[in-house]
Each structure stands twice: as C-alpha cells, then as structure tokens.
Design an enzyme around this catalytic site. Sequence first.
Site, PDB file in Angstrom:
ATOM      1  N   ASP A 681      30.225 -21.150  -2.247  1.00 11.24           N
ATOM      2  CA  ASP A 681      30.368 -20.619  -1.003  1.00 11.24           C
ATOM      3  C   ASP A 681      31.745 -19.804  -0.708  1.00 11.24           C
ATOM      4  O   ASP A 681      31.589 -18.621  -0.350  1.00 11.24           O
ATOM      5  CB  ASP A 681      30.245 -21.695   0.207  1.00 11.24           C
ATOM      6  CG  ASP A 681      30.171 -20.932   1.601  1.00 11.24           C
ATOM      7  OD1 ASP A 681      29.082 -19.957   1.721  1.00 11.24           O
ATOM      8  OD2 ASP A 681      30.800 -21.372   2.312  1.00 11.24           O
ATOM      9  N   LYS A 685      32.480 -15.746  -0.385  1.00 13.72           N
ATOM     10  CA  LYS A 685      33.662 -15.094   0.431  1.00 13.72           C
ATOM     11  C   LYS A 685      34.463 -14.259  -0.360  1.00 13.72           C
ATOM     12  O   LYS A 685      34.955 -13.033   0.117  1.00 13.72           O
ATOM     13  CB  LYS A 685      34.207 -15.997   1.513  1.00 13.72           C
ATOM     14  CG  LYS A 685      33.214 -16.893   2.207  1.00 13.72           C
ATOM     15  CD  LYS A 685      33.881 -17.910   3.091  1.00 13.72           C
ATOM     16  CE  LYS A 685      32.585 -18.762   3.855  1.00 13.72           C
ATOM     17  NZ  LYS A 685      33.365 -19.888   4.462  1.00 13.72           N
TER      18      LYS A 685
END
Length: 822
Positions: A681, A685
């Site tokens: 994750d 980003k």
Amino acid sequence: MRVLKFGGSSLADAERFNQVADIVLNTYRQDPVAVVLSAPAGITNQLVALIEQVDDDAAVQNSLSAFKKIFIQLFEGLHQFYPSFALSPMQQQLADKIQQLKQFCHGMQMLKCRPQTTQAAVLASGEELSVACMKALLQARERPAEILDPRLLFAGEGEPLNASVNIALSRERFACQNIDEKYVYLMPGFTASDAQGNTVVLGRNGSDYSAAVLSACMDADCCEIWTDVDGVYNCDPRLVSDAKLLSHLSYAEAMELSYFGAKVLHPRTIAPIAQYHIPCLIKNTFKPQHQGTLIDAHQADQSVQAVKALSSLSNLTMLTVSGPGMKGIAGMSGRVFSCIAQQKISVVLITQSSSEYSISFCVHSVDAEHAVQALRSEFYLELKNQLLEPVEQVDHLAIISLIGDQMRSSKGVAARFFTALAQVSINIVAIAQGSSERSISAVISEAKSEEAIRACHQNLFNSRSYIDLFVIGCGGVGRALLEQIYAQQTHLLTQQIGLRVCGISNSKTMITNPEGIDLSQWRQLLSQSVPNGGFSLAEVSEMVRAHHLINPVIVDCTSSEDVAALYSELLGNGFHVVTANKKANTGDIHYYRLLRQQALKHRRKFLYDTNVGAGLPVVENLQNLLKAGDQLQRFTGVLSGSLSYIFGKLDEGMSFSQATRLALENGFTEPDPRDDLSGTDVARKLLILARESGIMQDLDDIEVQPAIAPDFDMSGSKEDFLARLEQNDDYFNQWIEQAKHEQKVLRYVGEINEGKCRVSIQAVDVSNPLYRVKDGENALAFYSRYYQPLPLVLRGYGAGSAVTAAGVFADILRTLNWKQEI
Ligand code: ADP
Ligand code: ASP
Ligand code: MG
C-alpha cells in the site's frame, strides 16, 4: 375594455373552468371584459391525432372517444357545481360536433387527401366547444355572455394551418360590431377565416395571438394572458428549477423571446399589441393575486442585467448553399431567399461566411424537404455545372438564444455565452446576432439543447450550480462520505451549490434518483432494493442523458480494479471522476496516461487527492508546485497510518507483536494487517507521487522491504499469521535497541531519491522531519528546488474513514472549478 385569454392548462377540468369564471367575473366588476379561450388541455392534441390517423378507423374512434370524454366530464362537473348549468344542450352540442367531425373524417378518407381548410375546421372544434361551455357556465352564474365569432371577424391570411390575421381589415369589421358592455364577450381562440370564408387556424398555441388581435381590434386597455405559471421567466421553468421570474419585458424583448421558442407566448402575439401600444400582462390562473409579468413599450435601463432571458427552439434544419458560383456574384443571396419565400417557408436564422462562399440558414424541419427542392430547382443550372456544391442539409438542430435590450451596450456577453456552451462540450454549428443586438443565437445539436440552457443559465445568471454524484462503494469511506454530504447539503444550498446524490451502489445493487436520493434513508433504500448487479455505466449514462445532468461526478470509494477500469469510459461519457481507489493510478502506465488524455479531451476532472495521505492536501499541492516550475529532488515520508501507529508504539517500548495486535484491535489496520505490513500500500502511494513528479515507473520497479522480519513467512490464514507474530519481536527489539543507542527511532519510510523509489524501515534521528511522526499520523517531506534545504512538510492524520471522506468531499467540490477552466 380588458381582454383576458385563458390557455388550455387553465381549462383542464370543471374546477379550473370555474376558477376562470371567477377571474372573469371579478374583472367584469371593474371593467368591461372580452375573453379568449383555448381548448381544454389535451383536446387539440387529440384533434391533431385524429387528422394524422384519419385512415385508421380504430385510431379515429380512439381520438373521438378521448375528445368526448374530456368534454363530458367537464360538463358533468360543472352541472354538479351549478345545477342550472345547461347540461343537456351542451351534451347535444357535443354530439353534433362529434357527428360533424366524423363527417370530416369520412370526407378526408373518401378524398384520400386532407385539405388544409378541412383540417383547420377540425382543429378549431375544441375552442368552439370551450367557449360554448363558458357561456353556459356564466349564464348559470347569472352573467349573460355573448360569443364573438372569429370566423366572421378575423380576416385570416396565409397558410390555413398557420394563418396570420389582417388587423386593419379585422378592425374595420369590429367597427361595425355592436358592443354592449352589459355582456361578457367570449371568443374562441386560435381561429379565423380566409377570404373565401373557410376556417383557418393560427398555428399551435395560437390563442395568445387571437387575444392580441382582439385587443388591437377593440382598442383594449390591457391584454392579459392567463396561464399556468407566474409569468415569463428568464428561461423555461421546466428546464431550470431556479429560473427567475421577470417582472417586466419590453415589447422587443418579448418578441425575440417568443420568436426563439419561449412557449409561454405565441411568436406573433406581440406585434399587434406593440403596434397599438397595448400593455400585456402574463398572469397565473392559479395565483390571481400574483403580480405577473408586464410587457410594454418601456425599455430596460442600463441598471438592469444585460441578458434578460434565454430560450431554445428545436426541430430545425440547417441548409447550406455553397460553391465557387456564390463568390462575388450579385443577387445570389436574393435568389436563395426569394425562392424559399415563394414557397412560404419561413427562415428562422441566417449566417453567411465572410468569404461570401456560402450561405447557411435554418428552417423548421417540417419545411426542410420543400426548401431543398426549391433551392434545387432555382439553382438547377449552377448545380449541374458544378458552380454550386449540392445543398447541404443538417437535421436535428436547435437554436439557443440570449435576449435583452441592454446587450448592445454591454461587453463580454457573447464570450460568456460561448464559454458556457464549451464547458458542457457543446459544438456550435453556427452563430447569429439579431441586427438590433437584442439577441445572440447559437445553432447546436438538438439533443444538447436542454444541457445548453442549463449551463448558460448557470453562467449568465449566477444561479445555483449542481453536482450530481454517483457513489460507488459503501464501505467505511463511502458511508462516511454519504453522512458528511447529508449533514452539509442544506448549508451548501445557501452557497448556491446543489449537491445531489443521484446514485449509490455496492457490489450487489444500485439505487438511483435523478432528483437526488433522500440521504436520511439511503441505507434502507439500498438494503430493500432488488439486487441488480451493482453499478451500471449504461444505466447511469442513460439517466444523465435523459435528465440532462450537466455536472455528473462518479465517486469511487472501492478498491476494485474493475471499477478503476471504467474511468476512461466514464470520462469519455462526460463524467468527472473522483476516486479514493489507488488502482487506476498504480496500474498500467498506458492506462494512467490515457486517463489524463481523456480528462483533457472531454474537459472533465480526474481527481484522486485521497490516494496519498487521505485527507491531507497532497496531490493538488504537488501538482501546483510543479506547475509553478518547481522540481522534486527528494521525497521522504510516512505514508501509512497503521505503520505510523505500530512504529510509534515501538518507541514507547511495546513489542512488535503487541503493537500490531493493538493497531488491529483499534481498527487502525486493514482487516488483515498483512495488507499493511507487506508494504504494497505504501509502495502504491509512493508510485503515485513519483508518477506525479514525472518518474514514470511501475509498481514492480519499487524496492519494497516489508514491515516484518526478513525470514518470517507471511503465508497461511490470518489467525495462523497472528498466532506467530511473536517470532518477529527479537528482530525488531534488536534493531530498536541499536537505534536508541544512536538516539534514533524506527520509521516505515517511503523514499524517492535520484529517480529511485524505495519503501523500507529506517532509523531516523531527531533532525529528520519523520522523527516525531507516530500515533497514526502521516508526514510527507518534499525536498525540491524551491524547498531546500528545509523541505515542504505536510503532516496530519493520513488514514481513517472520516478524514478520507472529507478529502473525497473536497475533490467533489473541486469539480465546480471546471467553470473557470476554459
Ligand atoms: P397555456 O395552456 O396557458 O397556453 P402553454 O403551455 O402554452 O400554456 O405555455 C405556458 C408554459 O410555457 C409554461 O407552463 C412553461 O412551462 C412554458 N415556458 C417556456 N418558456 C417559458 C418562459 N420563459 N417563461 C414562462 N414559461 C415558459
Ligand atoms: N388549442 C390550441 C393549441 O393547443 C391553441 C392554444 O391553445 O393556444 O395549440
Ligand atoms: Mg399556450
């Protein structure tokens, strides 16, 4: 003398007839009155259907039954109100009329043609019965009334189905008429007769014109048009819910407005009353006290807004005559328009190219074929010798017009008009300005006319802007967003923002409402709805089309790849896309680029500020810096709220396993904490930030060190994984001890440096901006040309449904900026 005209909508049933009688009698108490009546609502349409399907006996029967039913109900209703109402004579008159209509139909069937004067006689029947009925009603209310027969008084000219009235001749006839003010005078609207005494009609909606002619013939003090709205609005109130009522219009403005399609007045209504300086009032039958709109000779002064009103006229065809034979040859345009005029076809709008190479003009589509034939025969030789190109015909067009006396002395109106059309991606086919500068018109595709009116109204009258949302995904973020919208809707309305949620979907079902779903009930509505497969692009696109929503926004609150795969098509279909879902921005680089191209091409926004740092304003800030010429040199940040929490707890002496379990219990991690600990994750980003800064990498290019001991096996069930968590503690304890020794702490860091992206555990000292970042906070440090040696730091909660939803909310409101973007 006051002339009052009541339209079909004011005469729809017995109750309304009686209301009209109230208004007539009240007026009569003050002034002598002449009344023009339309047919009750729906009647003329039935008669039109009757003529169109005259060869089909069953259809004829149907139309006649519908016609009969409306009148029978009317008569019976009035008889109930007033037992003295002459029911049987009226029933007899209706029966006679139906008999006559049958004979007309029979005649047309036998002749196998539909003579226009016969059609006119059929069409005028509704008005005739309407007036007879009103006479009976007034008599029942003890007020004697007399009928003025327009077939004897109005001298019709021109097309029998769209006749004009010769006012001078009609005034002469009226001069011989004995008017006794003890009567209320009643006249059927829409009707006149030609020189041979045949009935003619004045075009659909023609009773307004009848009233104007009658006012001119009787030198009335006022002509009052009573209808079903409060007066003339600045645009069609059916299309724009916050259309503004106009208290005054000049004759010239009213003339332009009706000419360019405002149905509230028949286009020929104004000329006679303007000629005889008769003021005209538009009033609402259902609110007689309301002041209405006054139309008179007074011109708006400069303090009044330049653009008074907007209108649209549909069913138009544009014809273009062009070719080398046009250039410099005197009389070509004269020939074009006289051959059209000879066919009695009216030209709605003309444009000419400056090279004189072509002339384009619009006619009503019903006349198009005729007009093309006329041009072909007029220019037979030129076409044959290729001095002219074949006549070009474009159908399904509409004209959007701006109207206002003061437009001639104001600047920027046309620019705002065309900008508004561009904002909704409307292609302008042609432009024309009235020579009086009272109107500016654009020819556009008919399918876009409602959208055009709404967009122009928003732009030119500063009215409410609407955002129509379709929310996909009702998990934590989706739910929080819907709650926030519900709480803010009323407040936003005070700022002229109408935020409506027109669709909500989860993976199983979708609920929609073009007027906006009642957000106090969305959960019940969604759970009660029959599963229909979830979000449907086709259904939503159709809804946007059918309801002409001009600012539709798709909000993706899922993490689904399938939904992300729809964005390109959504942008192409005119939706803005706001997403909290990172999949589209971290997938295939071609798709990433395509989305930006689509957004540009279709002038739609693609917004994803919550993809990094949840509610923190990261992406937009970075974009603005880069637009201002800054360059990213290095980035370092804590990009995961859960890992910020876990690593912060390690500083406080908690073991890794304890910290992870606590984060899970407090809801700071994904349901399966491995989704956070794997580092994917954070990598996503980081990739989004890198791509934003021009580093076009893929997820695979990012070096990721998971937040777990190197030899630890993360496979198996979640329970099994959690049970073995302690196996990591030694690894972290050792590292922390060493870090402490060096006065450092461990942080899970995403880093971009020299074009390389890396996600790793790092020991950082107190000089590092990430040192104090814990407890779920995110921090992003941008070192750039402008920001160095001290970085630009954004810091705050970077996870959680509420802040993410607030970030999505901010993106949604940013879609309104599209107004400034052309
Ligand atoms: P009537 O039956 O009274 O003749 P119409 O239906 O012919 O009524 O005309 C009134 C309607 O015109 C209104 O109900 C409204 O929907 C429509 N309309 C279109 N443009 C305008 C406008 N600019 N202002 C007011 N009404 C308008
Ligand atoms: N009854 C006619 C029509 O519907 C005329 C009118 O109402 O003005 O067009
Ligand atoms: Mg009308």
